[in-house]
Scaffold this active site. Structure first.
Site, PDB file in Angstrom:
ATOM      1  CG  ASP A 124      40.625  33.708  36.284  1.00  0.00           C
ATOM      2  OD1 ASP A 124      41.715  33.146  37.005  1.00  0.00           O
ATOM      3  OD2 ASP A 124      40.216  33.527  35.268  1.00  0.00           O
TER       4      ASP A 124
ATOM      5  CG  ASP B 242      34.524  34.994  38.297  1.00  0.00           C
ATOM      6  OD1 ASP B 242      34.595  34.106  37.215  1.00  0.00           O
ATOM      7  OD2 ASP B 242      35.397  35.999  38.098  1.00  0.00           O
TER       8      ASP B 242
END
EC number: 3.1.3.5
Length: 280
Positions: free
Chosen positions: A34, A32
């Site tokens: 953020d 991922d």
């Protein structure tokens, strides 16, 4: 130390060693963006070193995001400004996953699209025609300027038979002024008006990870994923059969784990700690 305590400690040490071995055996990584690699557009500790480690060891990887607004080129430039050098080919968005899914469902189909260039570009490149005249699909993504006129048109097209697709279920997105309504919130509005639920392609649908693995030519048994949210990244990773790693540098904290009936394969404070394990 009692024999019982020694046995317990030995069991814990063996479990830790096994997890280390599994992490080192991973051949491909999905991560991922953020909360894992960046926070407020700045690289988190260890992120640049982890990407450098993967690059130096020719480890295939993709950086994932549920945000459908931006193209991979836009995101690569954004990451570079924050201190991370990631090629646009190494970025996989919910817009790309949605376009890949729909191209498989209905090659060279048509769609009425609500979203920004990240989504419209992905749909065009997947061979779709953008149309508001009896399209095969209504595709909803994220935009900063949701149009009441476009939403109304989407509702009418869905009522007339268009299939309803949304890039991701996130109900809010961040801004300097505070939370903004995002794809999931607008999808709920359309569902209320049509009684039709969308098919969400992005996390927590494991479809997002499976499409990313297809891009890499990877197998789930040899693929790891890193996320910061138990309710999206980790559950999707587990359902996709991946070696799922939670980092505590984003949304989910240790105190949140008790509310979930599933667990990641490993937990680290940050990707810096994961990198130390990979190098050990």
């Amino acid at each position: 130390m009692s024999q019982k305590k020694k046995s317990s400690q030995s069991s814990k040490d063996d479990e830790s060693a096994n997890k280390n071995e599994r992490s080192r055996a991973i051949e491909c990584w999905l991560t991922d963006m953020d909360g894992v690699l960046v926070h407020e557009d700045e690289a988190l500790p260890g992120a640049a070193d982890l990407i450098g480690h993967w690059r130096d060891n020719d480890t295939p990887f993709l950086v994932l995001t549920n945000n459908s607004m931006y193209t991979p080129r836009d995101l690569a430039a954004k990451l570079s400004r924050g201190g991370l050098e990631v090629a646009e080919e190494q970025i996989w968005t919910s817009a790309l996953a949605t376009a890949a899914f729909l191209a498989d469902q209905s090659p060279e189909g048509s769609a009425f699209v609500i979203g920004e260039t990240g989504l419209t570009t992905a749909m065009h490149e997947a061979g779709f025609v953008m149309s508001d005249a009896r399209p095969d699909f209504v595709v909803l993504g994220e935009t900063r300027t949701y149009s009441f006129e476009a939403i109304t048109r989407a509702i009418r097209l869905i009522n007339d038979g268009a299939r309803f697709i949304a890039t991701n279920p996130d109900v809010t997105g961040p801004s300097a002024e505070g939370a903004l309504p995002a794809t999931g919130a607008v999808a709920a509005l359309i569902t209320a008006a049509t009684k039709r639920e969308p098919y969400y392609v992005g996390k927590p649908n494991p479809m997002m990870f499976r499409s990313a693995m297809n891009k890499l030519g990877a197998h789930s048994e040899r693929t790891g994923m890193i996320g910061d949210r138990m309710d999206t990244d980790i559950v999707a990773g587990i359902e996709a059969g991946l070696h799922s790693v939670l980092v505590l540098s984003g949304i989910s904290g240790k105190d949140d784990l008790a509310q979930y009936p599933f667990r990641p394969a490993a937990i680290h404070d940050s990707v810096a700690d994961l990198l130390k394990q990979l190098k050990d």
